[in-house]
Every structure is written in structure tokens, then in C-alpha cells.
Design a protein around this motif. Structure first.
Motif, PDB file in Angstrom:
ATOM      1  N   THR A  40     -53.683  52.960 -50.422  1.00 23.67           N
ATOM      2  CA  THR A  40     -52.414  52.364 -49.986  1.00 23.67           C
ATOM      3  C   THR A  40     -52.306  52.300 -48.470  1.00 23.67           C
ATOM      4  N   THR A  41     -52.922  53.248 -47.765  1.00 22.66           N
ATOM      5  CA  THR A  41     -52.845  53.227 -46.304  1.00 22.66           C
ATOM      6  C   THR A  41     -53.886  52.311 -45.684  1.00 22.66           C
ATOM      7  N   SER A  42     -54.947  52.004 -46.428  1.00 21.26           N
ATOM      8  CA  SER A  42     -56.002  51.148 -45.879  1.00 21.26           C
ATOM      9  C   SER A  42     -55.871  49.697 -46.344  1.00 21.26           C
ATOM     10  N   SER A  43     -55.030  49.446 -47.342  1.00 19.55           N
ATOM     11  CA  SER A  43     -54.863  48.099 -47.864  1.00 19.55           C
ATOM     12  C   SER A  43     -53.731  47.388 -47.115  1.00 19.55           C
ATOM     13  N   SER A  44     -54.057  46.288 -46.440  1.00 17.08           N
ATOM     14  CA  SER A  44     -53.024  45.542 -45.719  1.00 17.08           C
ATOM     15  C   SER A  44     -52.001  44.967 -46.683  1.00 17.08           C
ATOM     16  N   LEU A  45     -52.433  44.636 -47.899  1.00 17.09           N
ATOM     17  CA  LEU A  45     -51.529  44.082 -48.892  1.00 17.09           C
ATOM     18  C   LEU A  45     -50.489  45.108 -49.309  1.00 17.09           C
ATOM     19  N   SER A  46     -50.935  46.332 -49.581  1.00 11.06           N
ATOM     20  CA  SER A  46     -50.020  47.372 -50.028  1.00 11.06           C
ATOM     21  C   SER A  46     -49.076  47.818 -48.916  1.00 11.06           C
ATOM     22  N   THR A  47     -49.626  48.059 -47.711  1.00 11.45           N
ATOM     23  CA  THR A  47     -48.790  48.536 -46.610  1.00 11.45           C
ATOM     24  C   THR A  47     -47.796  47.473 -46.157  1.00 11.45           C
ATOM     25  N   SER A  48     -48.169  46.208 -46.269  1.00 10.34           N
ATOM     26  CA  SER A  48     -47.263  45.126 -45.876  1.00 10.34           C
ATOM     27  C   SER A  48     -46.190  44.891 -46.928  1.00 10.34           C
ATOM     28  N   ALA A  49     -46.516  45.116 -48.181  1.00 10.86           N
ATOM     29  CA  ALA A  49     -45.586  44.815 -49.265  1.00 10.86           C
ATOM     30  C   ALA A  49     -44.435  45.805 -49.340  1.00 10.86           C
ATOM     31  N   GLN A  50     -44.700  47.082 -49.118  1.00 11.96           N
ATOM     32  CA  GLN A  50     -43.674  48.102 -49.338  1.00 11.96           C
ATOM     33  C   GLN A  50     -42.393  47.862 -48.538  1.00 11.96           C
ATOM     34  N   PRO A  51     -42.461  47.634 -47.216  1.00 13.95           N
ATOM     35  CA  PRO A  51     -41.199  47.395 -46.488  1.00 13.95           C
ATOM     36  C   PRO A  51     -40.477  46.119 -46.915  1.00 13.95           C
ATOM     37  N   MET A  80     -35.661  44.041 -49.810  1.00 14.62           N
ATOM     38  CA  MET A  80     -35.084  43.266 -50.905  1.00 14.62           C
ATOM     39  C   MET A  80     -34.212  44.143 -51.805  1.00 14.62           C
ATOM     40  N   SER A  81     -34.671  45.355 -52.070  1.00 11.92           N
ATOM     41  CA  SER A  81     -33.890  46.264 -52.914  1.00 11.92           C
ATOM     42  C   SER A  81     -32.578  46.644 -52.240  1.00 11.92           C
ATOM     43  N   ALA A  82     -32.620  46.823 -50.911  1.00  8.77           N
ATOM     44  CA  ALA A  82     -31.397  47.154 -50.181  1.00  8.77           C
ATOM     45  C   ALA A  82     -30.409  45.993 -50.221  1.00  8.77           C
ATOM     46  N   THR A  83     -30.919  44.759 -50.243  1.00  4.62           N
ATOM     47  CA  THR A  83     -30.068  43.578 -50.259  1.00  4.62           C
ATOM     48  C   THR A  83     -29.499  43.294 -51.641  1.00  4.62           C
ATOM     49  N   PHE A  84     -30.360  43.349 -52.653  1.00  2.27           N
ATOM     50  CA  PHE A  84     -29.959  42.910 -53.998  1.00  2.27           C
ATOM     51  C   PHE A  84     -29.673  44.058 -54.958  1.00  2.27           C
ATOM     52  N   ARG A  85     -30.019  45.286 -54.566  1.00  2.00           N
ATOM     53  CA  ARG A  85     -29.826  46.444 -55.443  1.00  2.00           C
ATOM     54  C   ARG A  85     -30.531  46.273 -56.773  1.00  2.00           C
ATOM     55  N   THR A  88     -40.380  49.357 -55.542  1.00  2.00           N
ATOM     56  CA  THR A  88     -39.107  50.006 -55.263  1.00  2.00           C
ATOM     57  C   THR A  88     -38.315  50.009 -56.559  1.00  2.00           C
ATOM     58  N   GLN A  89     -37.630  51.103 -56.827  1.00  2.00           N
ATOM     59  CA  GLN A  89     -36.897  51.225 -58.090  1.00  2.00           C
ATOM     60  C   GLN A  89     -35.486  51.677 -57.798  1.00  2.00           C
ATOM     61  N   VAL A  90     -34.529  50.775 -58.019  1.00  2.00           N
ATOM     62  CA  VAL A  90     -33.123  51.090 -57.798  1.00  2.00           C
ATOM     63  C   VAL A  90     -32.544  51.770 -59.027  1.00  2.00           C
ATOM     64  N   ALA A  93     -42.941  36.424 -51.173  1.00  2.00           N
ATOM     65  CA  ALA A  93     -44.364  36.139 -51.392  1.00  2.00           C
ATOM     66  C   ALA A  93     -44.961  35.421 -50.192  1.00  2.00           C
ATOM     67  N   SER A  94     -44.217  34.490 -49.607  1.00  2.00           N
ATOM     68  CA  SER A  94     -44.707  33.784 -48.421  1.00  2.00           C
ATOM     69  C   SER A  94     -44.844  34.735 -47.235  1.00  2.00           C
ATOM     70  N   GLU A  95     -43.884  35.631 -47.089  1.00  2.00           N
ATOM     71  CA  GLU A  95     -43.951  36.615 -46.012  1.00  2.00           C
ATOM     72  C   GLU A  95     -45.153  37.530 -46.187  1.00  2.00           C
ATOM     73  N   LEU A  96     -45.389  37.913 -47.407  1.00  2.00           N
ATOM     74  CA  LEU A  96     -46.539  38.785 -47.669  1.00  2.00           C
ATOM     75  C   LEU A  96     -47.848  38.035 -47.439  1.00  2.00           C
ATOM     76  N   SER A  97     -47.886  36.778 -47.800  1.00  2.00           N
ATOM     77  CA  SER A  97     -49.090  35.969 -47.567  1.00  2.00           C
ATOM     78  C   SER A  97     -49.415  35.876 -46.083  1.00  2.00           C
ATOM     79  N   ALA A  98     -48.375  35.862 -45.250  1.00  2.00           N
ATOM     80  CA  ALA A  98     -48.587  35.732 -43.806  1.00  2.00           C
ATOM     81  C   ALA A  98     -49.334  36.943 -43.254  1.00  2.00           C
ATOM     82  N   PHE A  99     -49.113  38.121 -43.847  1.00  2.00           N
ATOM     83  CA  PHE A  99     -49.810  39.328 -43.388  1.00  2.00           C
ATOM     84  C   PHE A  99     -51.303  39.302 -43.723  1.00  2.00           C
ATOM     85  N   LEU A 100     -51.696  38.435 -44.639  1.00  2.00           N
ATOM     86  CA  LEU A 100     -53.089  38.370 -45.059  1.00  2.00           C
ATOM     87  C   LEU A 100     -53.914  37.428 -44.182  1.00  2.00           C
ATOM     88  N   ARG A 101     -53.279  36.723 -43.257  1.00  3.74           N
ATOM     89  CA  ARG A 101     -54.001  35.766 -42.420  1.00  3.74           C
ATOM     90  C   ARG A 101     -54.715  36.471 -41.279  1.00  3.74           C
TER      91      ARG A 101
END
Length: 286
Positions: free
Chosen positions: A112-123, A128-133, A152-154, A278-286
Motif C-alpha cells: 500500500t505504501t509503494s503502490s501509487s494507485l493505492s496511496t493516491s486512492a485513499q485520500p 468523498m466519504s466526508a462529502t456524501f457520508r 472508506t467505510q462510513v 476515477a478521472s482524478e485517480l487516473s491522473a496520478f498514474l500518468r
């Protein structure tokens, strides 16, 4: 007086040969494909098979139980457990029933700390969870299952406690449907030829042709909505995450309680935010 037409002598029906029972594949049987490969470390592969045999349903097992579940010999299981115990990754409090130790978490933490996908996705999911609960997840495809790499689990929306590293069958989950739908044709056909479509609920698709149609709809719509096919009362929506090459490498998902979250509401209120994430997460993969 004997009849002029002699009745032919009756012949006993011939018994059809009975086919021998087909042995159920075991994790150990997958290693046969690497026989003769000088670079393949069979001992390491056996150790990983033993590690993966432990599940939430079977957190502790004896050597005999592990041998049956993995298909490895008792001697091979014993050597694997001996090594894992010496290194602190496994142990047996009573000397018989083995289980994994907390040190095993260091392996998942390394990913999880070495994967850019995982580290980028969590925040992104936490925002989103804070916004939509609501509860959001990101997963990738591993074999025939999806694996959660961020979550994230509300509120508890499933009977199973899901967390990073949890696995679920791909065919009856929204994230799995997305990942399957965008597989290359050859890989998808291989999957469909081997998958066992177990009915988890009365709504679960258990026909390969119906699943194939559902996957075509996912590609046409650009999202998957699965309604209570994995668990009664669970409804989920997922969209693809694209790599710069155009390949789908992950999926973002919303899970909710079906009575509280109608299908129309999921499509109108959450589809756009999921696609933005998903688009935001895709941007971290570039």
C-alpha cells in the motif's frame, strides 16, 4: 409344441463404462504448469500457497487441514510453517493449530505504501466519504477475484467486514463486472470457461451467457450497477479507472443499503462523482 418363430435369446444390457471422478483442482496443482522452469522457486510458491490458505472463515488450521486445503503434502506444509514461524509470520499457540501473526501486515503495508494507485486512492475516497457520508472503495482484479486496495467505510453495509486486502468474486460484484468487462477478449473467454457461478442470492447471475450480456452492457454504459447479487440488501455502483495506455487497471465503487438507496438515486446522484474520482485517480498514474 415349440413356436415356429423362435424368440431370440435375451442378452443382458451392456453396462456403460463409468468415468473416473475428476479430481478437483487444488492450489498446489497450479504449480504443475511451472515444472521444468529452472527460474521458478517452487519452495517460495508453496509458502505463498500456505499463507493464502488462511481466511476469515479459517484463521487457524492444523497441518492436516492445510494439506487438504492446499493440496500440498503434510511434509511440505510442515516445512513452510516451520519457516514462517521462525520468521515471525505464523505460529501455533497450542502447537497444533497454526495461524498468521501480525508481522504479516508488514507485507500488505509494503504494497500500500509503494503502490501509487493505492496511496493516491485513499485520500480521494476519504474526501468523498466526508462529502456524501457513504462507503467507497477501489479494487483491482487478481485472478478470478477483486482485491480491495483502498476503502472508506462510513457504515456497515455488508455482513462481511471488508478491508484493504479483502477479496470477493468478480462475477457478482459491481467492481468485478467493470474489471471483467474491459479485459481483452481472450482473457475474458478464459475466465468465462472456468468460473463457477455460485448463486449467492436469488438475484445472482448464474448463466455464462447472461453474464456475457451484462458485461457487454457495462462496456456500453461505462459503469456497472449490481443489485443484491452478492448479498441481499446490498446495492453497488462502479466505474473504471484508466491507465495512460487506455487499459482499465482499477475501479471506484459506491456500496449502499438497497432499501435506503434506490437505483435511480445511485445513477443520478453518485455516477458523476464516481467518474470524477476515477478521472482524478487516473491522473496520478500518468
Amino acid at each position: 409344441m415349440p413356436s415356429a418363430l423362435a424368440r431370440p435369446a435375451s442378452t443382458p444390457p451392456q453396462e456403460l463404462p463409468v468415468a473416473p471422478p475428476v479430481a478437483k483442482p487444488t492450489p498446489a496443482s497450479t504449480l504443475d504448469a511451472y515444472v521444468g522452469d529452472p527460474n521458478f522457486m517452487t519452495s517460495l510458491a508453496r509458502g505463498l500457497i500456505v499463507i493464502q490458505a488462511f481466511t476469515q472463515q479459517h484463521p487457524q488450521m492444523t497441518i492436516s487441514q492445510l494439506s487438504v486445503k492446499t493440496g500440498l503434502s503434510r511434509a511440505a506444509v510442515r516445512r513452510c510453517l516451520y519457516t514462517l514461524t521462525k520468521l515471525g509470520f505464523a505460529g501455533a499457540e497450542d502447537g497444533q493449530r497454526y495461524g498468521l501473526r501480525p508481522r504479516m501486515l508488514s507485507l500488505s503495508h509494503t504494497y500500500t505504501t509503494s503502490s501509487s494507485l493505492s496511496t493516491s486512492a485513499q485520500p480521494i475516497l476519504e474526501r468523498m466519504s466526508a462529502t456524501f457520508r457513504e462507503s467507497f472503495s477501489v479494487a483491482t482484479l487478481d485472478g478470478d477475484d477483486i482485491v480491495y486496495i483502498a476503502r472508506t467505510q462510513v457504515s456497515r453495509v455488508m455482513a462481511v467486514d471488508l478491508h484493504i486486502g479483502s477479496r470477493l468474486p468478480a462475477y457478482c460484484t459491481s467492481m468485478g463486472r467493470v474489471l471483467l468487462a474491459y479485459l481483452p477478449t481472450e482473457q475474458l473467454e478464459q475466465y468465462l470457461s472456468r468460473v463457477d457461478l455460485i448463486p449467492h442470492t436469488t438475484r445472482t447471475i448464474t448463466s455464462v451467457e447472461k453474464l456475457r450480456l451484462a458485461l457487454r452492457n457495462v462496456r456500453r454504459l461505462g459503469y456497472a450497477l449490481v443489485d443484491q447479487e452478492l448479498e441481499v440488501g446490498l446495492r453497488s455502483l462502479a466505474v473504471p479507472v484508466y491507465a495512460p495506455s487506455g487499459r482499465v487497471v482499477a475501479t471506484v465503487n459506491l456500496s449502499g443499503n438497497a432499501p435506503r438507496m434506490p437505483v435511480y438515486d445511485m445513477q443520478t446522484h453518485f455516477l458523476a462523482p464516481l467518474r470524477n474520482a476515477a478521472s482524478e485517480l487516473s491522473a496520478f498514474l500518468r
